[in-house]
Write a protein that holds these residues in place. Sequence first.
Motif, mmCIF file in Angstrom:
data_model
loop_
_atom_site.group_PDB
_atom_site.id
_atom_site.type_symbol
_atom_site.label_atom_id
_atom_site.label_comp_id
_atom_site.label_asym_id
_atom_site.label_seq_id
_atom_site.Cartn_x
_atom_site.Cartn_y
_atom_site.Cartn_z
ATOM 1 N N GLY A 81 0.774 -1.244 0.000
ATOM 2 C CA GLY A 81 0.000 0.000 0.000
ATOM 3 C C GLY A 81 0.804 1.292 0.000
ATOM 4 O O GLY A 81 1.919 1.359 0.492
ATOM 5 N N VAL A 82 0.184 2.318 -0.571
ATOM 6 C CA VAL A 82 0.832 3.606 -0.727
ATOM 7 C C VAL A 82 -0.101 4.697 -0.229
ATOM 8 O O VAL A 82 -1.280 4.702 -0.579
ATOM 9 C CB VAL A 82 1.116 3.867 -2.223
ATOM 10 N N GLY A 83 0.429 5.607 0.566
ATOM 11 C CA GLY A 83 -0.364 6.742 1.048
ATOM 12 C C GLY A 83 -0.267 7.917 0.087
ATOM 13 O O GLY A 83 0.480 7.869 -0.884
ATOM 14 N N PRO A 84 -1.046 8.985 0.373
ATOM 15 C CA PRO A 84 -1.055 10.149 -0.520
ATOM 16 C C PRO A 84 0.325 10.795 -0.633
ATOM 17 O O PRO A 84 1.019 10.925 0.372
ATOM 18 C CB PRO A 84 -2.005 11.127 0.173
ATOM 19 N N SER A 85 0.708 11.171 -1.840
ATOM 20 C CA SER A 85 1.962 11.882 -2.036
ATOM 21 C C SER A 85 1.875 12.614 -3.367
ATOM 22 O O SER A 85 0.811 12.659 -3.979
ATOM 23 C CB SER A 85 3.138 10.905 -2.054
ATOM 24 N N ASN A 86 2.996 13.150 -3.824
ATOM 25 C CA ASN A 86 2.964 13.864 -5.101
ATOM 26 C C ASN A 86 3.481 13.053 -6.265
ATOM 27 O O ASN A 86 3.650 13.583 -7.369
ATOM 28 C CB ASN A 86 3.760 15.167 -4.990
ATOM 29 N N THR A 87 3.773 11.780 -6.032
ATOM 30 C CA THR A 87 4.306 10.995 -7.140
ATOM 31 C C THR A 87 3.553 9.670 -7.292
ATOM 32 O O THR A 87 3.032 9.113 -6.333
ATOM 33 C CB THR A 87 5.801 10.639 -6.917
ATOM 34 N N ASP A 88 3.552 9.188 -8.506
ATOM 35 C CA ASP A 88 3.077 7.851 -8.859
ATOM 36 C C ASP A 88 1.752 7.463 -8.182
ATOM 37 O O ASP A 88 0.825 8.228 -8.178
ATOM 38 C CB ASP A 88 4.174 6.812 -8.546
ATOM 39 N N GLN A 89 1.719 6.254 -7.609
ATOM 40 C CA GLN A 89 0.461 5.780 -7.000
ATOM 41 C C GLN A 89 -0.003 6.753 -5.930
ATOM 42 O O GLN A 89 -1.209 6.967 -5.748
ATOM 43 C CB GLN A 89 0.647 4.398 -6.345
ATOM 44 N N GLY A 90 0.946 7.314 -5.214
ATOM 45 C CA GLY A 90 0.609 8.238 -4.129
ATOM 46 C C GLY A 90 -0.182 9.433 -4.641
ATOM 47 O O GLY A 90 -1.086 9.935 -3.971
#
Length: 580
Positions: free
Chosen positions: A283-292
């Motif tokens: 899993g991936v949390g919110p970010s500015n890149t890719d899945q995030g």
Amino acid sequence: MGGQSKGHTIIPSASLIPENDPTVLFTTAGMHPLVPYLLGEKHAGGKRVTSCQKCVRTDDIDEVGDATHHTFFEMLGNWSFNDYFKEEAIKMSWEFLTSKNCLGLDPKRLAVSVFMGDADAPFDQESFDLWKKLGVPEKRIAKLPKKNNWWGPAGQTGPCGPDTEMFYWVGDSDKVPESFNDDNVLWVEIWNDVFMQYNKKAEGVYEPLKQKNVDTGMGLERTLAVLNGFDDNYQTELFWPIILKVEEISGREYIENKDITKSMRVIADHIRSAVMIMGDDMGVGPSNTDQGYVVRRLIRRAIRHGRTLGIKENFCPEIAEEVIQIFADVYPEVERNRQFVITEIAKEESKFRNTLEEGIKKFEELKLKIEDFKISGINVFDLYQSFGFPLEMTIELAKEKGLQVDVDGFEEEMKKHQELSRAGAEQKFKGGLADTSEISTKYHTATHLLLAALNKVLGEGIYQRGSNITTERLRFDFNWPEKLTAEQIKAVEDLVNEKIKADLQVVMTEMPKDSALKEVKVSFDPSKYPDMVKVYKIGEFSVELCGGPHVEYIGVLGKFTIIKEEASSSGVRRIKAILE
Ligand code: ATP
Ligand code: MG
């Protein structure tokens, strides 16, 4: 599904985030994790397998709001790896759809389509005849072109072939049209059998394949709706508790009007997807890149639609709880990752709420000022940069007011900005401020150091079981049966920091997979790596196959600290660590 009775091995859903496949962000279909086997590799489950696969299709985001398209959905499927072909596949599909022991759908409400043929490949007579023999009237067997009834790597080379699709009439039972027309939205595609029988060669020639495969895909949400007699997936138990929650929080009614229905659907869909992506074991949390960044856009768009419904307070964690409840039994990882999911979604919502109202105000001002009905690239970029408005949100806001958005102009601004922040990243070596992607890169490299250190401290045999990076921390899962002791944690930290101090160089070599596998032990199924791989070596300390990116010298990583060590699942531990 009924596949098990036909000799299929049930296989579990693969992760939503493809392991070591940097070419795509998400698993988009049941066949995705099975590509190596469709290409000839032996599957441990034999020649027939069946699954229910978690899928995310970001391309469908604009359709969300209708009754049948979601960004996250589950796909049922059955596969033949060079075993049965058209005849058995079509017969099994029909049996599964209509038999009282299976779905028991009314054959009078079913229609199908087959490939009509063109200069590359002939009309799929065989499938046509098979459907006819099963009793489907000719008027309900549409012959359609490549655009509809062909699967294959668009414009590229590789396995491909015709498909046959199955549709269900969701309108009134006394109004089922005699003939099938794929433009009518009341005919909903529920299933699709792909027959891989050609290999498209570089010269554009379609030669028959030696290994013939069947790949099928059936949407769980649509099927469940149809079984319940609904023409709306959101009324099924997969969504309804979420909709009820949105009704409760907003005080609005789902059926009030078209806009309200749409906003509620978007919220339910987007929060569901965000939860499933964050709650995955990779899993991936919110970010500015890719899945995030996908997670971020989903959450922010849901919040914006919440505002349309009049919701002013934070509400996403409450919706997320409903989603977790729905999926906890089937996908225990979502329950396991509950805390991460809820914390991240709450953080993201608070962060966005800080700028949302101001951003909307800014948008309203812009709206008054523009004369040519088009919001300029620089203004769209400002909404993005200063207020955190993802591009599609601005487009959507603009559309609601009959305005357009200069998308090209926005992208140009974005490019300019990225060049600036690259320059910023380079200045980091001179002591300037790092940008976010620079931080992620460091965490990538730190993850390699961590795995190597775990192998030194705990003894060889530690493998990656999951990895996730945000701009704030790295998260790493590995096989280990018990809690690490304080001494072990300290030893791992010290070892990583010692190597960082030594400022080891990171060297990347590209080589064929086969030679790489001779010298590097890998954490994943070797068949999942591409033919050419990148080998990243950090001094003599670490060597891994990886898509990158990484820093050049590890001295820039700063101080490595493990902030948390906990169980992730049985036999798997999870470490969270930061760089300062
Ligand atoms: P559509 O034309 O309706 O978008 P598709 O041709 O993209 O469907 P496939 O790629 O054939 O669909 O996927 C197989 C099955 O998965 C479909 O028959 C459908 O039941 C389901 N499906 C596809 N896309 C979605 C989606 N966005 N949301 C829910 N179910 C979907
Ligand atoms: Mg589609």
